[in-house]
Write a protein that holds these residues in place. Structure first.
Motif: not given
Ligand SMILES: C[S@@+](CC[C@H](N)C(=O)[O-])C[C@H]1O[C@@H](n2cnc3c(N)ncnc32)[C@H](O)[C@@H]1O
Length: 271
Positions: A31, A74-76, A78, A82, A112, A118, A142, A197-198, A213-214
């Protein structure tokens, strides 16, 4: 005195990464290093403690703190629809095109997905088009179990619905006296939430539309490349990829993806 992100040494970052991996099986190595430093420092200042070594000991004595650190990483943030222009393109161009040109079930993935804003936004657009879950399935994933729990509950503050019209709020949500809004069952049942996990999670099949996204903003370059490679691989030819407004695809995808809107980071897989 508060501590700054530069006080967090790589050695300690590695220690926290190991702890998080052991307890939650989530791997934050790779990261973005400044992101990790900032988020660790912000936890330390909230307690408050004056050094990272004190924080390490604190976590050993109060194991619940590791969960709070995980939440901080894990910034949530959203909201529904959006970047509304993106959802406008989805509703006006992308979905009608997919529906007209593809028979069988359409498959959408939001990777995510945070607390569900979303994927539920896509489900709302589909519902307004009269498309049900037998024609289109939405998989929302997520790594953050707490976010997924909230997503499944589907209860939101009014502020996260600010991009929706009054009418949509009335049709798709139940409004409670305490000012919260609960997504209605007919929308909820069209989204399948899954912890995943993506970067390392199992194959979920191929998709017609992937929104991620994000999420990449928190990754270092290598992880970004790894993730985008996977997402492009997981698209059908003719499928769409939508990434965050401030995110950039590596150049070498140029041959595989055609930009539909560079401004809104919407691409289509052409081969
Ligand atoms: C800022 S939010 C984005 C939410 C939405 N996609 C949006 O753009 O409004 C980021 C999300 O990515 C998730 N995340 C971070 N690393 C990840 C991973 N390796 N696999 C899946 N999700 C992940 C976090 O837990 C968090 O919920």
């Amino acid at each position: 005195m508060s501590i700054s992100f530069s006080d967090i040494s790589p050695e300690y970052i590695e220690k926290f990464i190991v702890m998080l991996r052991k307890r939650y099986n989530i791997d934050f190595s790779g990261y973005n290093i400044s992101f990790l430093r900032r988020r660790i420092a912000s936890r330390i200042n909230r307690i408050p403690l004056s050094s990272v070594s004190q924080y390490y000991e604190y976590i050993e004595n109060f194991p619940e703190e590791l969960n709070l650190l995980l939440q901080n990483l894990t910034i949530n943030i959203s909201e529904f629809m959006r970047n509304p222009e993106v959802f406008n393109i989805i509703g006006v161009d992308i979905l009608p095109e997919l529906i007209a040109n593809k028979t069988g079930q359409l498959r959408f993935w939001t990777a995510g997905c945070s607390k569900g804003e979303e994927p539920y936004s896509i489900a709302i657009i589909l519902a307004k088009m009269g498309i049900g879950s037998s024609r289109a399935i939405i998989i929302a994933t997520d790594i953050d179990e707490n976010a997924l729990k909230d997503a499944r509950a589907g209860i939101y503050k009014k502020s996260s619905l600010k991009n929706l019209s009054d009418n949509d709020r009335k049709i798709f949500f139940q409004n409670y006296d305490n000012g919260t809004y609960k997504i209605k069952q007919k929308i909820k049942k069209s989204v399948i939430f899954r912890k995943h996990n993506v970067l390392t999670g199992p194959d979920l099949g191929k998709f017609d539309l992937i929104m991620c996204r994000n999420v990449a903003i928190y990754f270092g370059k290598k992880l970004q490349e790894k993730m985008y490679r996977r997402l492009v691989e997981d698209l059908y030819i003719g499928g769409y990829l939508i990434i965050g407004k401030s995110e950039m695809l590596p150049k070498y995808f140029g041959g595989l993806l055609k930009p539909i809107s560079l401004e809104h980071r919407i691409y289509r897989k052409v081969k």
